[in-house]
Design an enzyme around this catalytic site. Structure first.
Site, PDB file in Angstrom:
ATOM      1  N   SER A   1       0.630  -1.879   0.179  1.00 55.97           N
ATOM      2  CA  SER A   1      -0.078   0.334   0.137  1.00 55.97           C
ATOM      3  C   SER A   1       0.526   1.466   0.165  1.00 55.97           C
ATOM      4  O   SER A   1       1.876   1.065  -0.145  1.00 55.97           O
ATOM      5  CB  SER A   1      -1.204   0.106   1.323  1.00 55.97           C
ATOM      6  OG  SER A   1      -0.169   0.263   2.793  1.00 55.97           O
ATOM      7  N   LYS A   2       0.258   2.267   0.334  1.00 50.79           N
ATOM      8  CA  LYS A   2       0.756   3.655  -0.090  1.00 50.79           C
ATOM      9  C   LYS A   2       1.980   3.645   1.253  1.00 50.79           C
ATOM     10  O   LYS A   2       2.902   4.589   1.402  1.00 50.79           O
ATOM     11  CB  LYS A   2       0.156   4.612   0.061  1.00 50.79           C
ATOM     12  CG  LYS A   2      -1.241   4.683   1.548  1.00 50.79           C
ATOM     13  CD  LYS A   2      -1.617   6.385   1.145  1.00 50.79           C
ATOM     14  CE  LYS A   2      -3.059   6.158   2.075  1.00 50.79           C
ATOM     15  NZ  LYS A   2      -4.271   5.483   2.127  1.00 50.79           N
ATOM     16  N   ARG A   3       1.452   2.815   2.551  1.00 51.37           N
ATOM     17  CA  ARG A   3       2.310   2.839   3.237  1.00 51.37           C
ATOM     18  C   ARG A   3       3.932   2.480   3.026  1.00 51.37           C
ATOM     19  O   ARG A   3       4.554   2.151   3.886  1.00 51.37           O
ATOM     20  CB  ARG A   3       1.746   2.384   4.474  1.00 51.37           C
ATOM     21  CG  ARG A   3       0.624   3.481   4.863  1.00 51.37           C
ATOM     22  CD  ARG A   3       0.099   2.453   6.126  1.00 51.37           C
ATOM     23  NE  ARG A   3      -1.163   1.372   5.992  1.00 51.37           N
ATOM     24  CZ  ARG A   3      -2.012   1.487   4.712  1.00 51.37           C
ATOM     25  NH1 ARG A   3      -2.461   2.957   5.423  1.00 51.37           N
ATOM     26  NH2 ARG A   3      -2.896   0.532   4.501  1.00 51.37           N
ATOM     27  N   HIS A   4       4.007   1.301   2.193  1.00 47.01           N
ATOM     28  CA  HIS A   4       5.234   1.281   2.249  1.00 47.01           C
ATOM     29  C   HIS A   4       5.898   1.624   0.769  1.00 47.01           C
ATOM     30  O   HIS A   4       6.907   1.511  -0.219  1.00 47.01           O
ATOM     31  CB  HIS A   4       4.810  -0.712   0.865  1.00 47.01           C
ATOM     32  CG  HIS A   4       4.224  -1.709   2.244  1.00 47.01           C
ATOM     33  ND1 HIS A   4       2.629  -1.616   2.403  1.00 47.01           N
ATOM     34  CD2 HIS A   4       5.216  -2.661   2.995  1.00 47.01           C
ATOM     35  CE1 HIS A   4       3.132  -2.493   3.500  1.00 47.01           C
ATOM     36  NE2 HIS A   4       4.087  -2.897   3.632  1.00 47.01           N
TER      37      HIS A   4
END
Length: 220
Positions: A217-220
């Protein structure tokens, strides 16, 4: 890749009807990421936010055919019921409070200007089968699918409505997406069927995971 291999058309559609989750910055991020990956689209970008009248027309069709209905439950009422279910250790889904109410009750709420959503009337028996190109035949019992929202109280469509309408209008033949969307598919199939529309071919691909084995996800 599938569109290119079969001389098809790759359509870029921006799902931006949820104002809380959509912004110009996030949309530009989509464009930049696709270009960085070398994924050049043939049609679009098509913004769902510019097609609201179209979705409302389809809601009218579903209302008139008896496949959808107004629900006047407030957010507070629904949250209270959800909390009660959690306290009892149970899962909660919409209980059909307004599913079969009399026309007089509905008209009284309309005349009073009460906030409302439009829900799809899911069959209460039988099952809905997804013929998936990866997972094979996946069956979902209808009695575990709640009467999901098609049109929010702000008259903006939900994902289940807008994507089905766009697929129909654009002649989409193949929907290829992540496996996390598989539980959404029986709901969308019910909408296609209610509109007497041809189903696209569904393919739900395994998700790409990050180093922590969680969904990328964008958190990665």
């Amino acid at each position: 890749l599938y569109a290119r291999h079969h001389d098809g058309t790759f359509i870029l559609r921006v799902e931006d009807t949820d104002e809380e989750r959509s912004s110009d910055e996030s949309t530009q991020g989509i464009y930049d990421a696709l270009k960085w990956l070398g994924l050049d689209w043939d049609e679009g970008p098509i913004h769902q936010s510019s097609r609201l009248d179209l979705y409302r027309d389809y809601v009218s069709l579903l209302m008139n055919s008896g496949h959808a209905y107004y629900c006047f439950c407030t957010a507070e009422e629904i949250e209270e019921k959800r909390q009660e279910a959690q306290e009892q250790g149970e899962g909660w889904r919409y209980d059909g409070t307004w599913r079969d109410r009399s026309q007089e009750d509905v008209q009284a709420m309309l005349d009073a200007g009460a906030p409302k959503v439009v829900r799809f009337k899911v069959p209460q028996d039988g099952s809905t089968v997804v013929q998936d190109q990866v997972h094979g035949e996946v069956s979902f019992e209808n009695d575990v699918l709640e009467d999901f929202v098609l049109l929010r109280s702000d008259e903006k469509p939900t994902y289940h409505l807008s994507n089905v309408v766009d697929d129909i209008e654009m002649g989409v033949t193949h929907v290829i997406r992540g496996a996390d969307h598989l539980p959404n598919t029986p709901k969308q199939i019910l909408v296609y069927e209610a509109l007497n529309a041809k189903l696209p071919v569904f393919t739900h691909l395994p998700l790409i995971l990050g180093p922590d084995q969680k969904r990328l996800s964008k958190r990665h």
